[in-house]
Design a protein around this motif. Structure first.
Motif, PDB file in Angstrom:
ATOM      1  N   ALA A 102       0.852  -1.247  -0.016  1.00  0.00           N
ATOM      2  CA  ALA A 102       0.009  -0.195   0.118  1.00  0.00           C
ATOM      3  C   ALA A 102       0.948   1.246  -0.127  1.00  0.00           C
ATOM      4  O   ALA A 102       0.339   2.306  -0.519  1.00  0.00           O
ATOM      5  N   GLU A 103       2.039   1.080   0.684  1.00  0.00           N
ATOM      6  CA  GLU A 103       2.954   2.493   0.747  1.00  0.00           C
ATOM      7  C   GLU A 103       3.537   2.341  -0.683  1.00  0.00           C
ATOM      8  O   GLU A 103       3.644   3.897  -1.040  1.00  0.00           O
ATOM      9  N   SER A 104       3.782   1.926  -1.580  1.00  0.00           N
ATOM     10  CA  SER A 104       4.387   1.826  -2.693  1.00  0.00           C
ATOM     11  C   SER A 104       3.342   2.584  -3.622  1.00  0.00           C
ATOM     12  O   SER A 104       3.627   3.354  -4.301  1.00  0.00           O
ATOM     13  N   MET A 105       1.956   1.932  -3.933  1.00  0.00           N
ATOM     14  CA  MET A 105       0.976   2.571  -4.233  1.00  0.00           C
ATOM     15  C   MET A 105       0.775   4.133  -3.956  1.00  0.00           C
ATOM     16  O   MET A 105       0.318   5.052  -4.710  1.00  0.00           O
ATOM     17  N   ARG A 106       0.867   4.358  -2.573  1.00  0.00           N
ATOM     18  CA  ARG A 106       0.523   5.707  -2.161  1.00  0.00           C
ATOM     19  C   ARG A 106       1.453   6.565  -2.550  1.00  0.00           C
ATOM     20  O   ARG A 106       1.095   7.630  -2.917  1.00  0.00           O
ATOM     21  N   SER A 107       2.760   6.162  -2.608  1.00  0.00           N
ATOM     22  CA  SER A 107       3.736   6.982  -3.149  1.00  0.00           C
ATOM     23  C   SER A 107       3.374   7.585  -4.627  1.00  0.00           C
ATOM     24  O   SER A 107       3.575   8.701  -5.059  1.00  0.00           O
ATOM     25  N   ALA A 108       3.006   6.369  -5.378  1.00  0.00           N
ATOM     26  CA  ALA A 108       2.812   6.677  -7.031  1.00  0.00           C
ATOM     27  C   ALA A 108       1.594   7.613  -6.823  1.00  0.00           C
ATOM     28  O   ALA A 108       1.498   8.677  -7.893  1.00  0.00           O
ATOM     29  N   VAL A 109       0.436   7.315  -6.170  1.00  0.00           N
ATOM     30  CA  VAL A 109      -0.570   8.455  -6.194  1.00  0.00           C
ATOM     31  C   VAL A 109      -0.459   9.774  -5.746  1.00  0.00           C
ATOM     32  O   VAL A 109      -0.961  10.848  -6.350  1.00  0.00           O
ATOM     33  N   GLU A 110       0.466   9.958  -4.728  1.00  0.00           N
ATOM     34  CA  GLU A 110       0.763  11.234  -4.307  1.00  0.00           C
ATOM     35  C   GLU A 110       1.440  12.072  -5.636  1.00  0.00           C
ATOM     36  O   GLU A 110       1.470  13.105  -5.516  1.00  0.00           O
TER      37      GLU A 110
END
Length: 521
Positions: A275-283
């Motif tokens: 989830a953290e890697s996807m969150r970084s991409a979304v941000e």
């Protein structure tokens, strides 16, 4: 189920304020918790779920696990149980606002809103996945948008209903249960991953697939896969390519297309790993930045983070304490540890006494059924019952009732609960006995300790039968509380209040620097 009228005292603790909503699975009420003196959301489960013994066991197990989640983007679970009539209930943080499903009902939302709310949901999932929890039913109906002040967005996304799909073999309205040869298929059809449709084992990447569906829906106003039947819908999720974003979509919307395609990959290994890697991409795509997610601590810290463990301070309105409580069987004593310097009122003389204690003076550690202390090459030395310890040598075994000296000015009485050979005692206690800090109590909750409301006592074990108590247990690196054994453990948070008899105890959460973070929203 009949509605509960306003003023009803439910489960002997929750005063019903009003009905918030109802569905086929549960009724949800705004209620007042008379024990913690806070507003909560009280969910009554439908009778067909509450009467099933196997559901009851899963319900308690999952609710206990969910109660450890503390992310500001998670709706916190406070309590779960069964009434005398056999009705099961769940108590969560009261979050008043609208659901994400209401926000997307009128069409797409602004890309900045979609990015912010998605990142917040992913932050909640990051903590849950780190604790081994998979939501299994991420969807707009399970995301609350809570109004905030002083924030440009105006609403914060809060993920709710952790574990309900697994608990009930069914989630909230709109979800399905299919029993197949491969297993049980559970979830909401529009947001289910291919492996979910197949009844295969799930991990956190199934949640990320559902988040990808929600992001697509927020940006374009519709879900990517639609079909007239469940069989046809399953085929699309398992085999069809993600429909491309419209060619005339504005650039801020098209910036998320690559993210959505990766999140909706058919094979879990082709999606974002965390989830953290996807969150970084979304941000990055949305040009936003959220604070880092909370860190999940191990129960026993290693030497490198020995001095970084925070503590819980309990203060009563009856003049007892303060009581400083830690959930670790290894304790650093020193000016940068949990004790000593902060116990002394400010003055030049007390500053001099505090400086006689080294920053990392000594360490107490448990070895199964006994504790030992070692001097960490301190400047002024460590003693036990007046006997000086050799700096940095073999640990010295402590006995119940030993007196520990740190330099010439600071002394503690060491006590621990009775235990069988080789077993970890439920609690240990260090009490200041020198005249400069007498009465200050530090409690190590190794498995369990009990707070009593008696005017002349702070931590007792076992409590007197007539004494109102609060039990603290060490769980997953943090402390949880139980009012009595019939209740589910509740994670402690800053500013929380517990009413025990005629005494109110207030909780303060401190990090390793001694500061106190804000209470959760």
């Amino acid at each position: 189920m009949d509605d509960l009228p306003s003023g009803t005292l439910y489960a002997g603790r929750y005063a019903v304020v009003r009905l918030l909503g109802r569905g086929s699975v549960k009724q949800v009420y705004l209620a007042y918790d008379r024990l913690t003196q806070t507003q909560v959301a009280l969910a009554r489960l439908a009778e067909r779920h509450g009467s099933d013994a196997s559901v009851g066991a899963r319900f308690s197990r999952e609710a206990r696990a969910s109660s450890t989640l503390t992310s500001p983007f998670t709706v916190r679970v406070f309590d779960a149980g069964k009434t005398a009539d056999g009705e099961r209930y769940l108590v969560t943080e009261a979050v008043l606002g609208r659901g994400l499903d209401q926000a997307v009902a009128d069409g797409p939302v602004a890309p900045e809103l979609a990015a912010t709310w998605t990142a917040q949901v992913l932050c909640a999932l990051s903590e849950a996945h780190a604790r081994g929890l998979v939501h299994r039913d991420v969807k707009p109906e399970n995301v609350m948008l809570s109004p905030t002040r002083g924030d440009r967005i105006g609403e914060v996304a809060r993920l709710t209903d952790f574990g309900l799909a697994k608990i009930l073999d069914q989630s909230l309205e709109g979800s399905i249960v299919l029993r197949t040869a491969a297993g049980v298929v559970m979830g909401t059809p529009d947001y289910m991953s291919p492996e979910q449709w197949a009844g295969a084992a799930l991990d956190e990447r199934a949640d990320l697939y559902a988040v990808g569906i929600m992001l697509y829906e927020m940006l374009l106003g519709r879900v990517p896969f639609e079909a007239p039947t469940l069989l046809a819908l399953a085929g699309l999720h398992c085999h069809a390519e993600v429909p491309p974003f419209p060619a005339d979509a504005p650039p801020p919307v098209r910036a998320f297309e690559t993210i959505v395609r990766r999140a909706l990959a058919k094979r879990p290994e082709d999606r974002y790993a965390t989830a953290e890697s996807m969150r970084s991409a979304v941000e990055a795509a949305g040009g936003i930045r959220l604070p880092p997610p909370p860190t999940v601590r191990a129960l026993i810290p290693d030497d490198e983070v020995l001095h970084a463990v925070g503590y819980v301070e309990l203060m009563s309105d009856a003049g007892v304490g303060p009581v400083q409580v830690l959930a670790t069987p290894r304790l650093l004593l020193g000016r940068t540890g949990h004790v000593v310097a902060r116990c002394l009122p400010p003055s030049d003389e007390n500053d001099r006494r505090s400086r006689s204690v080294s920053r990392r003076h000594a360490c107490i550690e448990w070895h199964g059924g006994y504790a030992s202390i070692v001097d960490l090459r301190s400047a002024s030395g460590t003693s036990v019952n007046g006997r000086s310890l050799a700096p940095g040598r073999e640990p010295f075994r402590l006995e119940h009732g030993d007196e520990i000296g740190l330099g010439p000015h600071v002394r503690f009485l060491f006590e621990h609960a009775p235990t069988t050979a080789g077993a970890l005692p439920p609690w240990a206690r260090l009490t200041r006995i020198d005249r400069h800090g007498a009465g200050i109590t530090h409690v190590l909750v190794l498995t369990e300790a009990t707070v009593a409301c008696a005017p002349d006592a702070a931590i007792v074990a076992p409590p007197e039968a007539s004494t109102a108590t609060l039990t603290l247990r060490a769980r997953g690196g943090q402390l949880v509380a139980l009012r009595d054994e019939s209740e589910m453990p509740v994670a402690l948070f800053d500013g929380q209040r517990w009413r025990l008899g005629d005494t109110t105890w207030t909780v303060a959460i401190h990090d390793r620097r001694g500061s106190t973070p804000g209470a959760p929203r």
